[in-house]
Design a protein around this motif. Structure first.
Motif, PDB file in Angstrom:
ATOM      1  N   THR A 192       0.839  -1.360   0.107  1.00  0.00           N
ATOM      2  CA  THR A 192       0.177  -0.133  -0.012  1.00  0.00           C
ATOM      3  C   THR A 192       1.104   1.390  -0.009  1.00  0.00           C
ATOM      4  O   THR A 192       0.591   2.304  -0.771  1.00  0.00           O
ATOM      5  N   LYS A 193       1.979   1.211   0.761  1.00  0.00           N
ATOM      6  CA  LYS A 193       2.845   2.314   0.898  1.00  0.00           C
ATOM      7  C   LYS A 193       3.695   2.534  -0.495  1.00  0.00           C
ATOM      8  O   LYS A 193       3.792   3.569  -1.143  1.00  0.00           O
ATOM      9  N   ILE A 194       3.939   1.452  -1.361  1.00  0.00           N
ATOM     10  CA  ILE A 194       4.676   1.298  -2.451  1.00  0.00           C
ATOM     11  C   ILE A 194       3.698   1.901  -3.687  1.00  0.00           C
ATOM     12  O   ILE A 194       4.141   3.055  -4.221  1.00  0.00           O
ATOM     13  N   TYR A 195       2.170   1.890  -3.502  1.00  0.00           N
ATOM     14  CA  TYR A 195       1.368   2.481  -4.267  1.00  0.00           C
ATOM     15  C   TYR A 195       1.084   3.937  -4.069  1.00  0.00           C
ATOM     16  O   TYR A 195       1.343   4.675  -4.855  1.00  0.00           O
ATOM     17  N   GLU A 196       1.234   4.302  -2.659  1.00  0.00           N
ATOM     18  CA  GLU A 196       1.212   5.674  -2.390  1.00  0.00           C
ATOM     19  C   GLU A 196       2.575   6.541  -3.015  1.00  0.00           C
ATOM     20  O   GLU A 196       2.349   7.694  -3.387  1.00  0.00           O
ATOM     21  N   LEU A 197       3.700   5.780  -2.758  1.00  0.00           N
ATOM     22  CA  LEU A 197       4.786   6.148  -3.461  1.00  0.00           C
ATOM     23  C   LEU A 197       4.742   6.689  -4.843  1.00  0.00           C
ATOM     24  O   LEU A 197       5.058   7.744  -5.277  1.00  0.00           O
ATOM     25  N   HIS A 198       4.208   5.590  -5.641  1.00  0.00           N
ATOM     26  CA  HIS A 198       4.063   5.731  -7.030  1.00  0.00           C
ATOM     27  C   HIS A 198       3.034   6.859  -7.413  1.00  0.00           C
ATOM     28  O   HIS A 198       3.167   7.876  -8.234  1.00  0.00           O
ATOM     29  N   GLU A 199       1.852   6.980  -6.514  1.00  0.00           N
ATOM     30  CA  GLU A 199       1.009   8.109  -6.943  1.00  0.00           C
ATOM     31  C   GLU A 199       1.546   9.623  -6.656  1.00  0.00           C
ATOM     32  O   GLU A 199       1.394  10.547  -7.482  1.00  0.00           O
ATOM     33  N   GLU A 200       2.288   9.691  -5.294  1.00  0.00           N
ATOM     34  CA  GLU A 200       2.972  10.947  -5.121  1.00  0.00           C
ATOM     35  C   GLU A 200       4.025  11.162  -6.470  1.00  0.00           C
ATOM     36  O   GLU A 200       4.028  12.369  -6.779  1.00  0.00           O
ATOM     37  N   LEU A 201       4.729  10.115  -6.815  1.00  0.00           N
ATOM     38  CA  LEU A 201       5.818  10.468  -7.702  1.00  0.00           C
ATOM     39  C   LEU A 201       5.176  11.035  -9.122  1.00  0.00           C
ATOM     40  O   LEU A 201       5.564  11.978  -9.417  1.00  0.00           O
TER      41      LEU A 201
ATOM     42  N   PHE B 127      15.767   7.855 -11.531  1.00  0.00           N
ATOM     43  CA  PHE B 127      16.073   6.808 -10.626  1.00  0.00           C
ATOM     44  C   PHE B 127      16.445   7.564  -9.087  1.00  0.00           C
ATOM     45  O   PHE B 127      15.864   7.154  -8.068  1.00  0.00           O
ATOM     46  N   ALA B 128      16.893   8.756  -9.169  1.00  0.00           N
ATOM     47  CA  ALA B 128      17.185   9.519  -8.177  1.00  0.00           C
ATOM     48  C   ALA B 128      15.923   9.908  -7.344  1.00  0.00           C
ATOM     49  O   ALA B 128      15.744   9.703  -6.091  1.00  0.00           O
ATOM     50  N   LEU B 129      14.938  10.424  -8.025  1.00  0.00           N
ATOM     51  CA  LEU B 129      13.736  10.921  -7.390  1.00  0.00           C
ATOM     52  C   LEU B 129      13.094   9.312  -6.937  1.00  0.00           C
ATOM     53  O   LEU B 129      12.232   9.516  -5.789  1.00  0.00           O
ATOM     54  N   ILE B 130      13.086   8.289  -7.594  1.00  0.00           N
ATOM     55  CA  ILE B 130      12.375   7.103  -7.085  1.00  0.00           C
ATOM     56  C   ILE B 130      13.013   6.721  -5.589  1.00  0.00           C
ATOM     57  O   ILE B 130      12.421   6.346  -4.620  1.00  0.00           O
ATOM     58  N   ASN B 131      14.437   6.957  -5.741  1.00  0.00           N
ATOM     59  CA  ASN B 131      15.165   6.507  -4.365  1.00  0.00           C
ATOM     60  C   ASN B 131      14.806   7.715  -3.281  1.00  0.00           C
ATOM     61  O   ASN B 131      14.692   7.038  -2.147  1.00  0.00           O
ATOM     62  N   PHE B 132      14.578   8.954  -3.690  1.00  0.00           N
ATOM     63  CA  PHE B 132      14.224   9.809  -2.783  1.00  0.00           C
ATOM     64  C   PHE B 132      12.748   9.491  -2.150  1.00  0.00           C
ATOM     65  O   PHE B 132      12.609   9.618  -0.871  1.00  0.00           O
ATOM     66  N   PHE B 133      11.718   9.166  -3.011  1.00  0.00           N
ATOM     67  CA  PHE B 133      10.516   8.703  -2.551  1.00  0.00           C
ATOM     68  C   PHE B 133      10.447   7.571  -1.652  1.00  0.00           C
ATOM     69  O   PHE B 133       9.798   7.373  -0.963  1.00  0.00           O
ATOM     70  N   ILE B 134      11.256   6.560  -1.913  1.00  0.00           N
ATOM     71  CA  ILE B 134      11.675   5.348  -1.009  1.00  0.00           C
ATOM     72  C   ILE B 134      11.893   5.700   0.212  1.00  0.00           C
ATOM     73  O   ILE B 134      11.300   5.443   1.379  1.00  0.00           O
ATOM     74  N   ILE B 135      12.951   6.741   0.476  1.00  0.00           N
ATOM     75  CA  ILE B 135      13.317   7.182   1.892  1.00  0.00           C
ATOM     76  C   ILE B 135      12.108   7.917   2.331  1.00  0.00           C
ATOM     77  O   ILE B 135      11.875   7.520   3.463  1.00  0.00           O
TER      78      ILE B 135
ATOM     79  N   ASN C 224      13.931  -3.323  -4.440  1.00  0.00           N
ATOM     80  CA  ASN C 224      13.747  -3.904  -5.695  1.00  0.00           C
ATOM     81  C   ASN C 224      12.354  -3.920  -6.033  1.00  0.00           C
ATOM     82  O   ASN C 224      11.665  -3.988  -7.104  1.00  0.00           O
ATOM     83  N   LYS C 225      11.387  -4.093  -4.793  1.00  0.00           N
ATOM     84  CA  LYS C 225      10.001  -4.292  -5.109  1.00  0.00           C
ATOM     85  C   LYS C 225       9.369  -2.835  -5.580  1.00  0.00           C
ATOM     86  O   LYS C 225       8.423  -3.172  -6.529  1.00  0.00           O
ATOM     87  N   VAL C 226      10.111  -1.747  -5.002  1.00  0.00           N
ATOM     88  CA  VAL C 226       9.692  -0.539  -5.703  1.00  0.00           C
ATOM     89  C   VAL C 226      10.047  -0.389  -7.124  1.00  0.00           C
ATOM     90  O   VAL C 226       9.352  -0.066  -7.943  1.00  0.00           O
TER      91      VAL C 226
ATOM     92  N   ALA D  89       7.521   0.129 -10.096  1.00  0.00           N
ATOM     93  CA  ALA D  89       7.537   1.166 -11.216  1.00  0.00           C
ATOM     94  C   ALA D  89       8.014   0.879 -12.573  1.00  0.00           C
ATOM     95  O   ALA D  89       7.156   1.459 -13.593  1.00  0.00           O
ATOM     96  N   ALA D  90       8.605  -0.324 -12.719  1.00  0.00           N
ATOM     97  CA  ALA D  90       8.821  -0.669 -14.225  1.00  0.00           C
ATOM     98  C   ALA D  90       7.474  -1.218 -14.740  1.00  0.00           C
ATOM     99  O   ALA D  90       7.318  -1.110 -15.951  1.00  0.00           O
ATOM    100  N   LYS D  91       6.926  -2.029 -13.859  1.00  0.00           N
ATOM    101  CA  LYS D  91       5.594  -2.699 -14.295  1.00  0.00           C
ATOM    102  C   LYS D  91       4.665  -1.560 -14.893  1.00  0.00           C
ATOM    103  O   LYS D  91       4.118  -1.702 -15.776  1.00  0.00           O
ATOM    104  N   HIS D  92       4.508  -0.538 -14.028  1.00  0.00           N
ATOM    105  CA  HIS D  92       3.650   0.464 -14.509  1.00  0.00           C
ATOM    106  C   HIS D  92       3.880   1.352 -15.561  1.00  0.00           C
ATOM    107  O   HIS D  92       3.237   1.873 -16.395  1.00  0.00           O
ATOM    108  N   ILE D  93       5.367   1.596 -15.554  1.00  0.00           N
ATOM    109  CA  ILE D  93       5.870   2.387 -16.796  1.00  0.00           C
ATOM    110  C   ILE D  93       5.470   1.586 -18.040  1.00  0.00           C
ATOM    111  O   ILE D  93       5.140   2.135 -19.028  1.00  0.00           O
TER     112      ILE D  93
END
Length: 178
Positions: free
Chosen positions: A40-49, A68-76, A127-129, A133-137
């Protein structure tokens, strides 16, 4: 037939996925983080990104390195206590917050950004994130291609129908009235 899922066990597993841990830094301060990344948090991360990327200037090209840096930022952001402090909602402001995390020094004068990604989080969880991301892209790219194909077919039909209508009018003009 397979064994059915026990709802009580499922609730227990879900609760475990949402548990946080604390890591104590050399200076005594702590970082609260999720050792397991809830979907659920991965989904929220993707939505915010996606929302943040929609605020960038059209002239700005998002390179693979920036993405890549933005995805890492949102992971943190989404998997540590820093989420309550990182409030930026625009592309440029997020870049500013990301740079602040990169410049923030923790144990052994290491970048907080690098420390959290490389030492605190499990590569499996990160890697889950990336996979999400790769799947949705890929799905977005596929839908875009489908839309292009549909538009091509509509254009062909417009041409074909236009020719049929034009042909019908020509025939109507040639038919003598009695």
């Amino acid at each position: 037939m397979g064994k059915s899922t026990d709802l009580k066990l499922t609730k227990k597993k879900v609760k475990e996925v949402h548990e946080t841990e604390k890591y104590e830094l050399d200076d005594g301060s702590t970082i609260t983080f999720y050792p397991l990344f809830p979907h659920t948090k991965i989904y929220e991360l993707h939505e915010e990104l996606q929302k943040v990327l929609s605020t960038k200037d059209e002239k700005v090209k998002v390179t693979d390195k920036i993405a890549f840096a933005l995805i890492n930022f949102f992971i943190i952001k989404h998997f540590t206590h820093f989420k309550s402090q990182l409030k930026a909602t625009t592309f440029n402001d997020v870049l500013g917050e990301m740079n602040a995390l990169i410049d923030l020094r923790v144990d052994n004068d290491e970048s907080a950004f690098e420390f959290i990604l490389n030492d605190l989080f499990s590569p499996t969880e990160i890697n889950k994130v990336y996979h999400y991301a790769a799947k949705h892209i890929a799905q977005f790219e596929y839908i875009t291609k489908l839309q292009d194909m549909v538009q091509d077919e509509v254009s062909k039909l417009d041409l074909k129908n236009g020719e049929l209508i034009e042909s019908a009018f020509r025939q109507k003009k040639q038919i003598p009235m009695v």
